[in-house]
Write an enzyme that holds these catalytic residues in place. Structure first.
Site, PDB file in Angstrom:
ATOM      1  CG  ASP A 271      -2.043  -1.259   1.220  1.00 15.95           C
ATOM      2  OD1 ASP A 271      -2.421  -1.937  -0.062  1.00 15.95           O
ATOM      3  OD2 ASP A 271      -2.729  -1.949   2.618  1.00 15.95           O
TER       4      ASP A 271
ATOM      5  N   GLY B 217      -4.626  -4.403  -3.919  1.00 12.58           N
ATOM      6  CA  GLY B 217      -5.394  -3.024  -4.384  1.00 12.58           C
ATOM      7  C   GLY B 217      -4.761  -2.540  -4.316  1.00 12.58           C
ATOM      8  CG  HIS B 218      -2.052  -1.748  -6.964  1.00 12.91           C
ATOM      9  ND1 HIS B 218      -0.999  -3.314  -7.827  1.00 12.91           N
ATOM     10  CD2 HIS B 218      -2.059  -2.579  -5.588  1.00 12.91           C
ATOM     11  CE1 HIS B 218      -0.017  -3.703  -7.262  1.00 12.91           C
ATOM     12  NE2 HIS B 218      -0.746  -3.438  -6.095  1.00 12.91           N
TER      13      HIS B 218
ATOM     14  CD  GLN C 255       0.746  -8.404  -2.677  1.00 13.98           C
ATOM     15  OE1 GLN C 255       1.417  -9.608  -3.233  1.00 13.98           O
ATOM     16  NE2 GLN C 255      -0.148  -8.968  -2.947  1.00 13.98           N
TER      17      GLN C 255
ATOM     18  CE  LYS D 115       2.249  -2.577  -4.055  1.00 15.59           C
ATOM     19  NZ  LYS D 115       1.882  -1.827  -2.843  1.00 15.59           N
TER      20      LYS D 115
END
Ligand code: GDP
Ligand code: IMO
Ligand code: MG
Length: 420
Positions: free
Chosen positions: A13, A40-41, A222, A16
């Site tokens: 988080d 989750g991007h 990650q 990225k």
């Protein structure tokens, strides 16, 4: 040509997704190489916000090809939900996404095993996103898994049933109730939808693109401290999140790696269990969570927050050979009077700048304090315009880590970014 890589240097988080979106116009291909829908991007532009889980973050640029590499694990249900959202925006994902035949499939029973295993661990649970990541990589290394290319085989359903039945027997050891019928039906529909995509031998395709002088950006998921080998084991994910993971997860030789962009937040966050030496369980930690909107993009869980840890950062920069640093979220400190960074650990009275085998309660952070800049920085676009206090803080980090800071993100928005 060589492949450039964007990696998270902390516990995930780091921003990225936003950074890949900012860098994408300089590339022809964006490729995910590990992880799965535990990621989750977030991307924000034109007053819209998107969270991508499996789809690479280059998807919103029409001329870009997006590759889901062999190192990724795919849940057809979650992928289907993402694809439907993209279709609503008028994007034809099958036109922009290529999927490696060697990427592994997350089965409905992998998710159940993840949940049953976590429930059985009680206090020692990992805090997994429960997307079935661990069990799927276990079946991959255990040589039982199903891959995207297997969907094309005549006996795919038979093989699916065989693996599912193995899982059902395995699940008997847990006192865990479950029902997979509904999820399984959606999963099988998702498998049908996957057939619309081009399945590729990504190792050939990627190397051919490089031979043809195409520019590839590899997108990590990650963070390095969640790496299965070098992270805070066992509180990690099940893939190699570091630079070398891109070689394995795309079929790239190490000699074909170019720039390694390491993304870090100006503070630290962690979602899920595990050690976190600089964690703040006080008002300042609460302020970081509130101002930084630190709630999981995948699970909505509140993220744990704490000061920047330079011992850990230097460790992860070294392991991945980071060539350029990218800092996000320093704007979250705009109202802070003082900002701390951890410059060493004191372990049983001895100071060290080495990241130890185990981050236990004996590890006490040693801090250096910086004066806050007390100014809104989100509207600034040039490095020279930044407040002197922030420049001092940046200079200290660059000197400590020994790598230049090239990009400073000052808000979630694509346009609010300073490139030096
Ligand atoms: P990722 O998993 O590394 O892509 O990061 P996430 O999307 O899970 O979390 C990063 C969060 O911070 C998202 O909500 C982003 O929109 C947001 N973000 C990214 N860069 C910045 C920044 O420079 N400033 C602020 N305030 N938010 C940012
Ligand atoms: P992005 O790509 C933050 C964490 C989970 C848990 C541990 C293991 O958005 O940075 P898993 O589901 O992999 O079995 O969970 O890893 N985790 C993440 N934390 N960002 C992520 O991805 C994460 N993916 C997994 O919270 O602690
Ligand atoms: Mg995330």
């Amino acid at each position: 040509m060589k492949t450039d890589i964007v990696l998270g240097l902390q516990w995930g988080d780091e921003g990225k997704g936003k950074i890949v979106d900012v860098l994408t116009p300089h590339y022809d291909i964006v490729a995910r190489f590990q992880g799965g829908p535990n990621a989750g991007h977030s991307l924000e532009f034109d007053d819209m916000k998107f969270v991508l889980h499996t789809v690479p973050s280059g998807i919103f640029h029409s001329s870009i090809k997006n590759i889901i590499g062999n190192g990724v694990v795919i849940d057809p249900v979650i992928l289907q939900e993402e694809l439907d959202q993209l279709r609503k925006l008028g994007i034809d994902p099958a036109d922009r996404i290529l999927i490696s035949k060697k990427a592994h499939l997350i089965l409905p029973t992998h998710r159940i095993i993840d949940a049953a295993s976590e429930a059985s661990k009680g206090k020692t649970k990992i805090g997994s996103t429960l997307k079935g990541i661990g069990p799927t990589y276990m079946d991959k290394t255990g040589r039982n898994g199903l891959r995207v290319g297997d969907i094309l085989a005549d006996n795919f359903i038979e093989r699916y049933e065989a693996l599912k039945n193995k899982h059902i027997i395995f699940l008997r050891q847990f006192d865990y109730e479950y029902n997979i019928e509904e999820y399984e039906a959606t999963w099988l529909k998702g498998i049908e939808d996957l057939r619309k995509f081009q399945f590729i031998d990504s190792e050939y395709v990627i190397n051919q693109y490089l031979d043809d002088n195409k520019r590839i950006l590899a997108e990590g998921a990650q963070g390095s401290l969640l790496d299965i080998d070098f992270g805070t084991y066992p509180y990690v994910t099940s893939s190699n999140t570091i630079c070398a993971g891109a070689c394995i997860g795309l079929g790239l030789a190490p000699t074909r790696i170019g720039e390694v962009y390491g993304v870090y937040k100006a503070y630290c966050t962690r979602v899920g269990s595990g050690p976190f030496p600089t964690e703040l369980n006080d008002n300042e930690g609460e302020e970081l969570r509130r101002i930084g909107r630190e709630f999981g993009a995948t699970t909505r869980r509140p993220r744990r927050t704490g000061w920047l840890d330079l011992v850990a950062l230097k460790y992860t920069v070294t392991i991945s050979g980071v060539t350029q640093l990218i800092m996000t979220k320093s704007d979250v400190f705009d109202t802070f009077d003082t900002i701390k960074v951890c410059v060493a650990y004191s372990i049983k009275g001895k100071e060290t700048t080495m990241f130890p085998f185990e981050l236990n309660d004996d590890v006490i952070p040693v801090y250096k304090e910086f004066k806050g800049w007390k100014k809104e920085i989100s509207k600034l676009r040039k490095y020279d315009e930044l407040p002197a206090e922030l420049k001092d803080y940046i200079k200290f980090i660059e000197d400590y880590i020994g790598v230049p800071l090239k990009i400073i993100s000052v808000s979630p928005n694509r346009d609010e970014t300073i490139i030096r």
